[in-house]
Write a protein that holds these residues in place. Structure first.
Motif, short mmCIF file in Angstrom:
data_model
loop_
_atom_site.label_atom_id
_atom_site.label_comp_id
_atom_site.label_asym_id
_atom_site.label_seq_id
_atom_site.Cartn_x
_atom_site.Cartn_y
_atom_site.Cartn_z
N GLU A 8 0.85 -1.19 0.00
CA GLU A 8 0.00 0.00 0.00
C GLU A 8 0.89 1.24 0.00
O GLU A 8 1.70 1.43 0.90
CB GLU A 8 -0.90 0.02 1.24
CG GLU A 8 -1.90 -1.12 1.32
CD GLU A 8 -3.09 -0.93 0.39
OE1 GLU A 8 -3.28 0.22 -0.08
OE2 GLU A 8 -3.81 -1.91 0.14
N ALA A 28 -1.95 0.57 -4.97
CA ALA A 28 -1.86 -0.68 -4.21
C ALA A 28 -1.44 -1.81 -5.14
O ALA A 28 -1.77 -1.82 -6.32
CB ALA A 28 -3.20 -1.01 -3.56
N ARG A 30 -1.85 -5.83 -5.26
CA ARG A 30 -2.62 -6.91 -4.64
C ARG A 30 -1.72 -8.08 -4.25
O ARG A 30 -0.85 -8.48 -5.02
CB ARG A 30 -3.69 -7.42 -5.59
CG ARG A 30 -4.83 -6.46 -5.86
CD ARG A 30 -5.95 -7.19 -6.58
NE ARG A 30 -5.55 -7.66 -7.90
CZ ARG A 30 -6.04 -8.74 -8.51
NH1 ARG A 30 -6.94 -9.50 -7.87
NH2 ARG A 30 -5.64 -9.08 -9.71
#
Length: 246
Positions: A8, A28, A30
């Motif tokens: 993040e 971000a 994942r």
């Protein structure tokens, strides 16, 4: 078994001698995906990867890996492996010793796998990295990244010195090991036509800013015209051209 780590990034800005390499990035990554980091030369890819790997502190904004600030937190950084085309490996140390050192530094290191891969790629263990060809040196870096089994593995143009056959072998091995040992992989590359089908997500940088991010097919579809799906090269040309002052 490894647990993939997400990333993040919030309001991240980084400067070198007053010039912005990254500008207010919020994005971000994942967990458990292969994410492409693409952009033209000077877009900020290497700087961003260095900040994610905690090679330097964030000047403005935050970088979190697995929900924790990455800077000076060995419980996080030990789970990250960044390999670049050059750097990160002792050039005058025999490769066999380099593998042992990696084993001391990385809790999930698989030396047997590293030795098997180097043999398959024809990289001699008795030599030092400075004695290798450019292609063999690139292969060594790629093998270190794969055998690290790090929950967050960052590859910064590590395979540029490989010939076409070696790159194909590397891509196939990357996918096979990713399936066998799930992790988060970030792949920075200029060879977009070769890697785009490997990428589940993509982040596109242009002059230090994120200009597109999301699932790869969705980003490609967004920039498609007519009946054919745009390539990532098409996407990059479109976005970088759009931002060029008239």
């Amino acid at each position: 078994m490894t647990t993939p780590l997400g990333v993040e990034i919030d309001a991240l800005t980084h400067r070198f001698r007053g010039a912005e390499a990254l500008s207010d990035i919020t994005v971000a990554i994942r967990p458990g995906t292969i994410t492409g980091l693409v952009g033209r030369n000077g877009a900020g890819k290497t700087t961003l990867l260095s900040l994610i790997a905690a090679l330097r502190p964030a000047q403005t904004g935050t970088v979190q890996v697995g929900g924790r600030d990455v800077w000076e937190d060995p419980s996080v950084t030990s789970r990250i492996c960044l390999v670049r085309e050059r750097g990160g490996i002792f050039e005058d140390l025999r490769i066999r010793h380099t593998l042992r050192l990696q084993g001391a530094l990385r809790p999930r290191w698989d030396e047997e796998y590293a030795v098997e891969l180097l043999g398959r790629f024809g990289v001699p263990l008795k030599k030092t990295p400075e004695q290798l060809s450019r292609g063999q040196r690139s292969t060594l870096g790629a093998v270190v990244a794969l055998a690290s089994r790090a929950e967050l593995t960052l590859l910064d143009e590590v395979y540029l010195g490989m010939d076409a056959v070696a790159r194909r072998m590397f891509y196939e091995e990357l996918m096979a090991d990713y399936i066998a040992h799930p992790r988060t992989i970030v792949l920075s590359s200029h060879l977009l036509d070769e890697v785009e089908d490997l990428l589940e997500d993509v982040i596109v940088l242009d002059r230090g800013r994120v200009v597109a991010a999301g699932e790869t097919d969705a980003v490609r579809q967004q920039h498609s015209t007519g009946g054919s799906l745009a390539s990532l090269t098409d996407v990059l040309m479109h976005l970088s051209t759009e931002r060029t002052p008239s």
